[in-house]
Design an enzyme around this catalytic site. Structure first.
Site, PDB file in Angstrom:
ATOM      1  CB  SER A 225      -0.999  -0.036   1.161  1.00  9.83           C
ATOM      2  OG  SER A 225      -0.392   0.017   2.407  1.00  9.83           O
TER       3      SER A 225
ATOM      4  CE  LYS B 287      -6.058  -3.484  -1.170  1.00 12.10           C
ATOM      5  NZ  LYS B 287      -6.258  -2.080  -0.950  1.00 12.10           N
TER       6      LYS B 287
ATOM      7  CG  ASP C  31       7.552   5.069 -11.679  1.00 13.49           C
ATOM      8  OD1 ASP C  31       8.159   3.971 -11.722  1.00 13.49           O
ATOM      9  OD2 ASP C  31       6.328   5.179 -11.888  1.00 13.49           O
TER      10      ASP C  31
END
Length: 445
Positions: free
Chosen positions: A321, A346, A332
């Site tokens: 999470s 998730k 990223d």
């Protein structure tokens, strides 16, 4: 852990994985209720049933309700007579199962209390971690929490708790002991302790509200390099403040690089994860959420990073999470090298509501994506360097947590090797040039 409920007014909260966070305060009663329905259901378990139905009807991410006739579900729920709230709980759970979403779930008052306690980052008690010692079978203090009444009162790790306010703890479970120890801040409590080499003695303490540490850190000398090792166990309400203090302290001690350990971190408050991401990332996206109507909200860095030093992040299959939000943002944006096992996977957001009787409802309201638009649901994040532990290594670290963040910890050792391969004087950050946009100040996990 000694905890007592932190009472919340009716509120909406959003959740990813197993953790909770507040959003804007709102009433849990749906606007669609008519006055006649309100009157008919007043002081009835049906009130609770219809509250749940209204929240799901208003917010559930799948507008088809898993191809269920949700209006018919309401009629069925309200056509039944419930002799108690417990009977209503059963009916609610059966109705929610039809959605086919394990994350949309009902919590009885005790379960909801545990969830709110977990993410408040606070306890009301004396501030000790305790367990039943496997060898002695006695209730034993694992450690007193920093700045707690227990620590100030002289309680030490290894002390046996023989009695709580005169009640013997012989064969007492940790949960039962917690119920006796927790209580309203300002109230007194007496522990009878046993300590090696001493006769049993009493310690009188006063309960207080205690901030639970979710961040631990230290400076490690790795060869001729100084590495700041930070372990984040959960994204609680106090985690961002604790992380900020850790980074600033380690910066002041002139570290050359950082290792951020998110292994085993199940998540927590979304706002906390966003704030922590901004401590590491000066510019770039953090997370995007999309609701059932296609509405999106982007969270971005805001040029408030506390460090640009090289960073390695450790993850595993239990990093979930909010941990994946932070990891995805760091990966990223090429801000860190991610090392370890595939993360949990998730990417669904839940709102959590307190209901009229103190129970709670978690309902999936949105999907989230990493800054590059990657959907990690059921997939997880693949580390830059995938390094799974063997079962033997997992057992060793689980039974001896002091080995975490040492060269006996294979994933940490790999992080040090990777960081040592870089020029410590240079940051590996490659930040995209992106315009600043809307804040992300409400949704939390």
């Amino acid at each position: 852990m000694n905890q007592s409920a932190k009472r919340y007014s009716p509120l909406q909260v959003a959740l990813i994985g197993g953790a909770i966070a507040t959003t804007a305060t709102m009433s849990v009663f749906g606007s669609a209720w008519t006055r006649s329905v309100r009157a008919a259901l007043q002081d009835s378990p049906k009130t609770l049933v219809d509250q749940v139905w209204q929240v799901v009807n208003r917010e559930y991410v799948d507008g088809s309700f898993n191809q269920q006739d949700w209006q018919a579900t309401r009629q069925s729920l309200l056509s039944k007579n419930y002799s108690s709230n417990e009977e209503a709980y059963v009916a609610i759970r059966e109705a929610l199962q039809k959605l086919g979403d394990p994350y949309t779930r009902f919590m009885d008052p005790k379960q909801y209390e545990a969830l709110t306690n977990q993410t408040s980052g606070e306890v009301s008690g004396i501030g000790i971690r305790m367990e039943v010692n496997e060898k002695t079978k006695r209730l034993t203090v694992v450690e007193p929490i920093e700045n707690s009444p227990a620590l100030k009162g002289g309680v030490k790790a290894g002390d046996e708790i023989l009695a709580i306010d005169g009640k013997s703890t012989l064969n007492m479970k940790v949960d039962d002991a917690s119920k006796l120890i927790r209580g309203k801040a300002g109230t007194p409590i007496t522990l009878r302790l046993g300590r090696m080499g001493q006769n049993a003695f009493n310690v009188k303490l006063t309960r207080a509200t205690i901030e639970i540490p979710t961040v631990s850190y230290n400076l490690k000398q790795e060869g001729n390099r100084r590495v700041g090792y930070i372990r984040l166990r959960e994204f609680s309400a106090h985690a961002s403040d604790q992380m900020r203090r850790a980074i600033r302290d380690l910066n002041g001690r002139r570290v050359d690089a950082f290792v951020l350990d998110l292994r085993g971190n199940p998540g927590g408050l979304l706002q906390s994860s966003i704030e922590i991401a901004r401590m590491w990332i000066d510019d770039g996206g953090i997370v995007r959420t999309v609701d059932r109507r296609g509405g999106t909200e982007d969270s971005k860095a805001n040029r408030t990073a506390l460090t640009k030093l090289p960073l390695a992040v450790l993850v595993d299959g239990n990093s979930a999470s909010a941990s994946e939000i932070l990891t995805g943002a760091l990966k990223d944006n090429k801000r860190a090298v991610v090392i370890g096992g595939q993360t949990f996977g998730k990417a669904l957001v839940q709102s959590v509501h307190e209901l009229s009787d103190g129970s709670g409802l978690a309902v999936t309201i949105a999907h989230y994506y990493t800054p590059k638009g990657t959907d990690i649901n059921h997939k997880g994040i693949t580390p830059d360097i995938k390094l799974d532990l063997t079962e033997a290594q997992e057992r060793q670290l689980a039974t001896n947590p002091s080995l975490l963040g040492t060269k006996n910890d294979p994933q940490y050792a790999r992080a040090i090797a990777v960081l040592s391969g870089n020029n410590f004087a240079q940051s590996p950050i490659i930040l995209p040039t992106q315009p600043m946009s809307a804040r992300a100040n409400d949704l939390k996990f």
